[in-house]
Structure formats: structure tokens, C-alpha cells
Motif scaffolding. Sequence first.
Motif, PDB file in Angstrom:
ATOM      1  N   ALA B  72       0.837  -1.208   0.000  1.00 57.60           N
ATOM      2  CA  ALA B  72       0.000   0.000   0.000  1.00 57.60           C
ATOM      3  C   ALA B  72       0.869   1.254   0.000  1.00 57.60           C
ATOM      4  O   ALA B  72       0.605   2.200  -0.750  1.00 57.60           O
ATOM      5  CB  ALA B  72      -0.919  -0.008   1.217  1.00 57.60           C
ATOM      6  N   GLU B  73       1.920   1.256   0.839  1.00 55.92           N
ATOM      7  CA  GLU B  73       2.739   2.468   0.924  1.00 55.92           C
ATOM      8  C   GLU B  73       3.495   2.730  -0.374  1.00 55.92           C
ATOM      9  O   GLU B  73       3.650   3.868  -0.804  1.00 55.92           O
ATOM     10  CB  GLU B  73       3.686   2.430   2.127  1.00 55.92           C
ATOM     11  CG  GLU B  73       4.593   1.220   2.243  1.00 55.92           C
ATOM     12  CD  GLU B  73       3.998   0.105   3.098  1.00 55.92           C
ATOM     13  OE1 GLU B  73       2.764  -0.103   3.036  1.00 55.92           O
ATOM     14  OE2 GLU B  73       4.760  -0.554   3.827  1.00 55.92           O
ATOM     15  N   ALA B  76       1.264   4.366  -2.929  1.00 57.81           N
ATOM     16  CA  ALA B  76       1.150   5.804  -2.659  1.00 57.81           C
ATOM     17  C   ALA B  76       2.407   6.524  -3.141  1.00 57.81           C
ATOM     18  O   ALA B  76       2.336   7.601  -3.726  1.00 57.81           O
ATOM     19  CB  ALA B  76       0.935   6.044  -1.170  1.00 57.81           C
ATOM     20  N   ARG B  77       3.558   5.898  -2.893  1.00 65.14           N
ATOM     21  CA  ARG B  77       4.829   6.526  -3.280  1.00 65.14           C
ATOM     22  C   ARG B  77       4.980   6.587  -4.797  1.00 65.14           C
ATOM     23  O   ARG B  77       5.630   7.474  -5.335  1.00 65.14           O
ATOM     24  CB  ARG B  77       5.988   5.719  -2.672  1.00 65.14           C
ATOM     25  CG  ARG B  77       6.031   5.811  -1.146  1.00 65.14           C
ATOM     26  CD  ARG B  77       6.867   4.699  -0.558  1.00 65.14           C
ATOM     27  NE  ARG B  77       6.919   4.789   0.902  1.00 65.14           N
ATOM     28  CZ  ARG B  77       7.420   3.840   1.678  1.00 65.14           C
ATOM     29  NH1 ARG B  77       7.919   2.738   1.139  1.00 65.14           N
ATOM     30  NH2 ARG B  77       7.444   3.993   2.973  1.00 65.14           N
ATOM     31  N   PHE B  81      -3.304   7.991  -5.111  1.00 68.02           N
ATOM     32  CA  PHE B  81      -3.866   8.638  -3.925  1.00 68.02           C
ATOM     33  C   PHE B  81      -5.340   8.290  -3.812  1.00 68.02           C
ATOM     34  O   PHE B  81      -6.111   8.478  -4.740  1.00 68.02           O
ATOM     35  CB  PHE B  81      -3.714  10.157  -4.008  1.00 68.02           C
ATOM     36  CG  PHE B  81      -4.233  10.870  -2.789  1.00 68.02           C
ATOM     37  CD1 PHE B  81      -3.367  11.215  -1.761  1.00 68.02           C
ATOM     38  CD2 PHE B  81      -5.578  11.175  -2.658  1.00 68.02           C
ATOM     39  CE1 PHE B  81      -3.842  11.857  -0.618  1.00 68.02           C
ATOM     40  CE2 PHE B  81      -6.058  11.810  -1.517  1.00 68.02           C
ATOM     41  CZ  PHE B  81      -5.189  12.153  -0.501  1.00 68.02           C
ATOM     42  N   PHE B  98       1.977  14.260  10.483  1.00 66.64           N
ATOM     43  CA  PHE B  98       1.587  13.174   9.608  1.00 66.64           C
ATOM     44  C   PHE B  98       1.940  13.504   8.156  1.00 66.64           C
ATOM     45  O   PHE B  98       2.563  12.706   7.443  1.00 66.64           O
ATOM     46  CB  PHE B  98       0.082  12.941   9.804  1.00 66.64           C
ATOM     47  CG  PHE B  98      -0.651  12.331   8.653  1.00 66.64           C
ATOM     48  CD1 PHE B  98      -0.359  11.052   8.210  1.00 66.64           C
ATOM     49  CD2 PHE B  98      -1.673  13.034   8.020  1.00 66.64           C
ATOM     50  CE1 PHE B  98      -1.057  10.495   7.148  1.00 66.64           C
ATOM     51  CE2 PHE B  98      -2.368  12.480   6.974  1.00 66.64           C
ATOM     52  CZ  PHE B  98      -2.049  11.213   6.529  1.00 66.64           C
ATOM     53  N   THR B 101       5.721  13.519   7.604  1.00 65.58           N
ATOM     54  CA  THR B 101       6.231  12.146   7.541  1.00 65.58           C
ATOM     55  C   THR B 101       5.915  11.546   6.180  1.00 65.58           C
ATOM     56  O   THR B 101       6.756  10.924   5.526  1.00 65.58           O
ATOM     57  CB  THR B 101       5.578  11.277   8.644  1.00 65.58           C
ATOM     58  OG1 THR B 101       5.690  11.971   9.882  1.00 65.58           O
ATOM     59  CG2 THR B 101       6.251   9.926   8.763  1.00 65.58           C
ATOM     60  N   SER B 102       4.665  11.755   5.760  1.00 69.07           N
ATOM     61  CA  SER B 102       4.203  11.226   4.490  1.00 69.07           C
ATOM     62  C   SER B 102       5.057  11.759   3.328  1.00 69.07           C
ATOM     63  O   SER B 102       5.586  10.987   2.517  1.00 69.07           O
ATOM     64  CB  SER B 102       2.737  11.606   4.343  1.00 69.07           C
ATOM     65  OG  SER B 102       2.299  11.384   3.049  1.00 69.07           O
ATOM     66  N   GLU B 105       8.626  10.392   3.435  1.00 65.96           N
ATOM     67  CA  GLU B 105       8.778   8.983   3.055  1.00 65.96           C
ATOM     68  C   GLU B 105       8.634   8.817   1.538  1.00 65.96           C
ATOM     69  O   GLU B 105       9.321   8.005   0.922  1.00 65.96           O
ATOM     70  CB  GLU B 105       7.795   8.088   3.821  1.00 65.96           C
ATOM     71  CG  GLU B 105       8.137   8.044   5.313  1.00 65.96           C
ATOM     72  CD  GLU B 105       7.944   6.671   5.952  1.00 65.96           C
ATOM     73  OE1 GLU B 105       7.709   5.687   5.226  1.00 65.96           O
ATOM     74  OE2 GLU B 105       8.034   6.607   7.195  1.00 65.96           O
ATOM     75  N   ILE B 106       7.740   9.596   0.956  1.00 63.97           N
ATOM     76  CA  ILE B 106       7.586   9.543  -0.504  1.00 63.97           C
ATOM     77  C   ILE B 106       8.853  10.063  -1.184  1.00 63.97           C
ATOM     78  O   ILE B 106       9.355   9.477  -2.146  1.00 63.97           O
ATOM     79  CB  ILE B 106       6.337  10.355  -0.951  1.00 63.97           C
ATOM     80  CG1 ILE B 106       5.065   9.655  -0.450  1.00 63.97           C
ATOM     81  CG2 ILE B 106       6.301  10.490  -2.475  1.00 63.97           C
ATOM     82  CD1 ILE B 106       3.790  10.463  -0.613  1.00 63.97           C
ATOM     83  N   GLN B 158      -4.760  16.991   1.509  1.00 71.49           N
ATOM     84  CA  GLN B 158      -3.648  16.027   1.483  1.00 71.49           C
ATOM     85  C   GLN B 158      -3.264  15.685   0.043  1.00 71.49           C
ATOM     86  O   GLN B 158      -2.087  15.579  -0.294  1.00 71.49           O
ATOM     87  CB  GLN B 158      -4.029  14.751   2.228  1.00 71.49           C
ATOM     88  CG  GLN B 158      -4.130  14.914   3.729  1.00 71.49           C
ATOM     89  CD  GLN B 158      -4.675  13.664   4.400  1.00 71.49           C
ATOM     90  OE1 GLN B 158      -4.455  12.557   3.923  1.00 71.49           O
ATOM     91  NE2 GLN B 158      -5.390  13.838   5.489  1.00 71.49           N
ATOM     92  N   LEU B 162       0.397  16.076  -1.664  1.00 79.09           N
ATOM     93  CA  LEU B 162       1.185  14.924  -2.125  1.00 79.09           C
ATOM     94  C   LEU B 162       1.332  14.877  -3.652  1.00 79.09           C
ATOM     95  O   LEU B 162       2.151  14.126  -4.173  1.00 79.09           O
ATOM     96  CB  LEU B 162       0.571  13.614  -1.608  1.00 79.09           C
ATOM     97  CG  LEU B 162       0.478  13.505  -0.078  1.00 79.09           C
ATOM     98  CD1 LEU B 162      -0.065  12.138   0.334  1.00 79.09           C
ATOM     99  CD2 LEU B 162       1.828  13.726   0.588  1.00 79.09           C
TER     100      LEU B 162
END
Lengths: 432, 251
Positions: B72-73, B76-77, B81, B98, B101-102, B105-106, B158, B162
Amino acid sequence: MNATATITFKDSLLAHFEQSLPSLFGDAQLRRKAALYFEEKGIPNRKWEDYKYINPEAVLKSDFGFRTNRMREITPHDINEFKLVKDSIVIVIANGIYSAELSPMNTLPVGITISNIADAVVSNEIAKKHYAKYAKFDADPFVALNTAMCAGGVFVHVAKNVQTKTPIQIIHVSNFETPSIAQPRNLIVVEESAEAIVIESYETIGPIKTFLNTLTEVYVGPNAKFDHYRIQTEGENAFQMNTLQASVCGNSLYNTYTFTLGGIFTRNNLNILFTEKNGEAHLYGLYPITNSQVVDNHTIVDHAVPNCMSNELYKGVVNEKASATFNGKIFVRPDAQKTNAFQTNRNILLSDDATVNTKPQLEIYADDVKCSHGTSTGKVNEDAMFYLQARGIGKESARALLIRAFAEEVVDQVKIEELRDYIDKRIDSILK
Amino acid sequence: MITIKNLHASVDGKEILKGLSLEVKDGEVHAIMGPNGSGKSTLASVLAGKSEYEVTAGEVIFNGKNLLELSAEDRAREGVFLAFQYPVEIPGVSNINFLKTSINEIRAYKGLGPIEPKEFLAMVKEKQKLVELDGKLTGRSVNEGFSGGEKKRNEIFQMAMLEPSLGILDETDSGLDIDALRIVANGVNKLRDAKRSFILVTHYQRLLDYIVPDFVHVLYNGRIVKSGTKELALELEEKGYDWLKSESVEA
Ligand SMILES: Nc1ncnc2c1ncn2[C@@H]1O[C@H](COP(=O)(O)OP(=O)(O)OP(=O)(O)O)[C@@H](O)[C@H]1O
Ligand SMILES: [Mg+2]
């Protein structure tokens, strides 16, 4: 089997008691009575209702000695490492004994008295008045054992109307040469309209097994304010029975914060008695534990008088094979109308081998009261995990983020920033 | 952008998607409509990588990659979305923390270092404006105590932060008042470009007045039973789904 094997740990403990009694401070009569009580009851085991999930009898075997002279040096450098707040008054209880060398008392604020309890009980009228008044030896064998055998500890007195913002840290540190049991005894008296902050911390140096049977009595005078932190960060060699008995007067506020971040076996007995109207107490607890740590929090809040308020929040994060117990008793006595008493215990289990036992016990004998309790034990919220992952956050960091958030509800209650940062760091290292 | 072929997915042993196919090209907006329980959210969840859904057949190719093989992560990366139909409340985790962090990490996934705090704050400010989200909300815990509309706006906020290449909006319009609907639609329209595609799940033709789709599909009983252009949505508004249900049974 040789003949000495039949002499139990309890027997040798009592023999040692007889031998050392002449050298122990205070009321020998009281000590003897307490020893008799302990002899009669013995060391609790799982058959005892209050020790269902923790077994001191299995821990206390003959390999624990009770001669506190078999110890290694503890240096000012060590103490510096254990100091949690820069601007604070530091008291050191080394291997169960008050250390005057490591507790320099040259700059005490006016109205604060700190002294070796062994001296205070003999020469200080206030200490004499309060000592052994709140912790009754027949409440529990470990209270009896401490009452009989304690050899040291500290007496802290904050005089009437003295309001100090400087935390007083009592560092209990053990560094024995051979496996040993130590039994420190502390008395903290916060007089009328006084304000104080005390941090009791527990540390070990080196790998030798220790068993700490510690007892702290607290008196919170009328209209007083007392923030009482207890931070357990001992090593994996440490076993601890920790009893705190507090007596709270009218219009006063008593806050307790119990963080169990170390040790292999920790039992916290936290007992609070309201003695006058309009007392208020908050009990916060956090136990993020892992490996084979065992933590047992037993709390008793006794609403013996009307119009008092207590609020309790304990949270646990339990990983690997660790085991946590929460047992929260609330008594609302027949006269205690207009009582507000709230209790919450929440736990997150991080592994299938981890266990949590939680038991709220409310005994309410008055009718005009507001009481509530709630408990929950579960895994990390899966929907929240997915939400974070769906935003690109990896599984491990998502989990850490959620656990930190869970713990933060308790950590946020800590009013000293340095202490909060320290606790956060410890939690992070435990979760790794 | 994304090609879904003959997708079958089940949950708890119950098959929900029964051979769904769909192709969305770069820059296109596809609307998916369909009766309650037909599998729209399931499709969104399967694409986002929710593990409780088991894909039993079919494939999904996203920008040349086999999407179903990614966690899942990682999806997203890679730029997927999902704006959730029911955004979850996460007490204790601040929105700002949050998001940072998101984003980091991306970025790390793409081999980039952490975002500069200044740049991050400027971006927060700008994107908040885009969806007219109260600055106070971003300081609070993720969705905690947000109203229904605020939660939906936070999802779009969000998404704006992103900058994904595929936005899947699951009923983002449900529960929004007229003004909020316009704001959210406007936010999406501003994000539209030749490289970014959207799948809009909706029950209401009204949303499509604001975000004009290239295609409209009807999902029924785990399959796309009808596809058309914007006019199909108007037809559905008028006639409901019954005529399609009987048609699909015949098929
Ligand atoms: N986790 C689950 N466990 C069991 N059944 C599920 C699960 N998730 C979805 N379903 C079932 O799958 C079917 C499709 O659900 P889904 O949420 O995808 O529908 P939907 O088209 O989004 O409907 P709505 O328009 O009401 O949002 C429903 O019958 C639903 O009950
Ligand atoms: Mg849905």
C-alpha cells in the motif's frame, strides 16, 4: 540435598532481622510486630488474590542476600547520568541507604528540609508524627517487611505556605556485588498550602540481580499541591516491589505519574486515601514494555469522605512476551456523597505472545456519586494503519507513529519538558 | 496511466469485483457511478492496496508497473492517492506531523532528502488556501473531531500536498454543502493537468457539473455495465439504475 536447602529464604530473612535489629533506626517494637506479621503471612504467591499475575515467591529465592554492604562504588559521575532535570535538587538512595556524599544539600530553598530518614525518625518531630502512620504493616507482607527491615531512605519536608517549582529528584540506584534485596523507605510531607514536585527514579548499574522493596509515604496537607513522578528505568536484572501510600487532605491536589520503562519484574502498589472534603487526585500511568518484562499496577483510591474527585488513566503497550496487569480499586464509602471517580485503562498488544490482565474494581456505597470506568485491550488500529500507509508511510513507521500517539496521551500530562523528552526517547528505544 | 483488466476481488470469501476492466489515460477524468453495494469502494480499496481484499484474478498496470505486487505504501509513493469515503480519525497524530512524515517517506522512496521546513510550511499555506481549510485544523490530530465536510476537505488538502499522478476520490462529494462542494471541485480542477488523472466515485450528477469528466461508467454487481460520456450521468439522474440492472442480467 544438603541440610541448608531446607532453610527457606523467609527463614534466613527473619534470622537476619534478629541480628540487625539493634542497629536499625526507630521503633524496635513496631519493627518486631511487622516482622511477626510477615513471618505469619509469608511471601505472596499466585494463590493470593492480589498476586494472581505476579509471583514474588518464585523470585525471592535464597540467592538474594540482604547485607547492603556488598556493593560497588557509585560515583557522582553515575549520578549525573541519572539526573533528569537540570535545575533540580538531587537526593541519592544508594543500595537502599541515604547517601549524604552523593546528595549535597548546600543550596536548599528556605522551608525545605531533606534528611536521612534514619536520623529524622529519631530527631525530627514532624517525621516522628508522620512516620508509619499511613502505610500500615498489616496491609501487605511487603509493607511489613519494609517496616521491619528498612535501613534507610529520605525524609522530605516542605513547610507550610512554601511553594517550590524546583523538582526534587530522589534517585534510587543499586550497584551490588552479589544479588541483593534493598528496602528503602521514604517519607514526603507537603504541609498546608505548600507546593512541591518530586521525581522518584529507579536505576541499576551493572548486571547483578537486585530486588528493591521500596515504600514511600506521602502526606499532602490542606490546600497543598503535589506533583509526584515515579520513573522506573532499572535494567533487566531488576525486580521491584514499589508501594506508595498517600494521605490527601482537603482542597488539595495530588498528581501521580507512574512510568514503568525498565526492570524485569515491577509491582506498583499505589494507594491514595482522601481524608477531608474537596481533595483531588490524578493518577497517570504508562508501561511500554517488551521482552519478558512483567509489570503489575495495583491502585486503590479510597474516597472515605465526600466531595472528592479522582481521575485515573493508565496505558500500556505490550510487546514480545511481556505481561502487564492493571488492577484498579475505587472505594466510595457510605459517607462519600458527591464523589467523582473516573478510571480508564487501555492497552495495545503488539505480539501474540504478549498478555494483559485488566480488572477495574469499583465498590460504591454512596448514592449521589459520579463514577465511571473503562478498559480496552487490542491491537494497533488496522484502519488507521491503512490510512497512514495509503499516504506513503511505511508499515514500521506507521506503527511507531500510532503507538507514540497512544502513549502521548499520558506523556502529555507530564508538566516538565525535559522529563517529557526523556520519556519519549525511552519509549522510542523500547519500541525498536 | 492505469489499465485494469478482468479484476476479480473478494473479501471474507465473498466475491465483490467480478471481472472489472477499465482504462484511464494520462490527464483523463473518469466518473464511476452505481448503486449502493455494487463494489465502488471495494475497487478503490483494492487499487490502494488494502490487504483484507484478496485479488483472485486479473491485473492492474499502473504507469508500466504491476500495481498489485506493490505494498500500500509503495503504491502511494508511486503516485496513487485514495481520498477515503470515510476518513479515519487518528487521535494523537497531528495533521502536520503526519503530512511531513508522508511527504518525506515519498521523497525518500524517490531518492530525495527531507523537505526543507520552510518549503513545507509555504506549501501547507498555499494548499490550505486551495481548499479553504481552516489553519487551525491542520494543527489538530488527523481528522479528530472534524465535521464530515472538514474531513473531506482535508482529504483534498492532502492530495494537493502529495501531488499524486492518480487521484481516486471515493464519494468526496457526499455530505458536502453547496459551498464546500464548489471548493472541493475547484481544488480538484486546479490539480487537473495533462499528466494527472482522476477516478471520481460519486452518486450525484451535480459533482460532474463542477468537475467535468471525460467518461462516465456504471459499476453494478462487481462489473462495469455501461460506459459513456457526461451525458450518461444525466440519463442516470433521470432514469435511475433499474434499466441497467435488467440489461446486465440479460447480458
Ligand atoms: N470488509 C468487508 N467484509 C464483508 N463485506 C464487505 C466488506 N467490504 C465490502 N463488503 C461488501 O461488498 C459489497 C460492496 O461494497 P462497497 O463498499 O464496495 O460498495 P459501494 O459500491 O462503495 O457502495 P456505497 O455506494 O454504499 O458506498 C457490499 O455488499 C459490502 O457489504
Ligand atoms: Mg462506497
